[in-house]
Design an enzyme around this catalytic site. Structure first.
Site, PDB file in Angstrom:
ATOM      1  N   GLY A  38       0.827  -1.388  -0.031  1.00 32.18           N
ATOM      2  CA  GLY A  38      -0.153  -0.064   0.027  1.00 32.18           C
ATOM      3  C   GLY A  38       1.040   1.292  -0.118  1.00 32.18           C
ATOM      4  O   GLY A  38       2.062   1.283  -0.420  1.00 32.18           O
ATOM      5  N   CYS A  39       0.123   2.331   0.479  1.00 29.33           N
ATOM      6  CA  CYS A  39       1.070   3.595   0.574  1.00 29.33           C
ATOM      7  C   CYS A  39       2.315   3.377   1.323  1.00 29.33           C
ATOM      8  O   CYS A  39       2.514   2.703   2.290  1.00 29.33           O
ATOM      9  CB  CYS A  39       0.274   4.716   1.338  1.00 29.33           C
ATOM     10  SG  CYS A  39       1.391   6.183   1.433  1.00 29.33           S
TER      11      CYS A  39
END
Length: 213
Positions: A38-39
């Site tokens: 993810g981020c």
């Protein structure tokens, strides 16, 4: 990356079993691993607090393009994933332990091409093994966790070829450390750091290793 929906809620973090298969005895003092979860702000922020980690750099991996930047990768068409390159001392922390921390507090491995509010293939969960040993450990560990039925849903984390790692722009480095009160960080990522401290106290280091240092 500014929606107020947590990627992994604090009460969902759980210490998963350690891998039955880990890397062989350390022959060197430095190894490198690349993770996508993810981020990259939160992924970097967690690994910066793991004892034995020498550096954790946000960047891009998995795409065929020789150069990558945030604007291009954010379109979801380059094949890259937001990733973190972790350089660590295998005498202190093993690759298997890093994987255990990843599955316990970093990312939800059952969501395909998204984590919390962030959607697109650039937010997929993936490992980019830097050696055949890392690849074997990652494959065996995913199979082990699948058999344990910890999440009740299939693990979709991918094991991809190491096509190169491209560091992200300077303003993305150490973002969690520099912006702990930004709503996105406070909601999505600080709970992961707290979960690391709570679930892995023996691996916790108070002072993060910073790119800016």
């Amino acid at each position: 990356m500014f929606h107020a929906v947590p990627a992994v809620a604090a009460d969902q973090a759980v210490r998963v079993p350690a891998p039955a298969l880990d890397m062989p005895g350390a022959a060197r003092t430095t190894e490198t691993a690349v993770f996508a979860g993810g981020c990259f702000w939160g992924v970097q922020g967690v690994f910066q607090h793991v004892k034995g980690v020498k550096s954790a750099v946000s960047g891009y991996a998995g795409g065929p393009v020789a150069k990558a930047n945030y604007d291009a990768v954010s379109g979801g068409d380059t094949g890259h994933a937001e990733s973190v390159q972790v350089t660590y001392d295998p005498r202190v922390v093993s690759y298997g332990r890093l994987l255990q921390i990843y599955f316990s507090v970093v990312a939800d491995p059952t969501t395909l091409n998204y984590q919390g509010p962030d959607h697109g293939s650039q937010y997929r969960t993936a490992f980019f093994p830097q050696s055949e040993d890392q690849r074997r450990v990652a494959i065996a560990y995913i199979a082990q966790l699948e058999r344990a039925h910890i999440w009740g849903r299939p693990i979709v984390t991918r094991i991809e070829p190491a096509r190169g790692f491209y560091p992200a722009e300077a303003h993305h480095q150490d973002y969690l450390y520099r912006n702990p009160r930004v709503p996105y960080i406070a909601i999505n990522d600080m709970p992961k750091v707290e979960a690391l401290k709570r679930l892995f106290p023996q691996d916790w280091q108070v002072k993060p290793v910073l790119v800016g240092a």
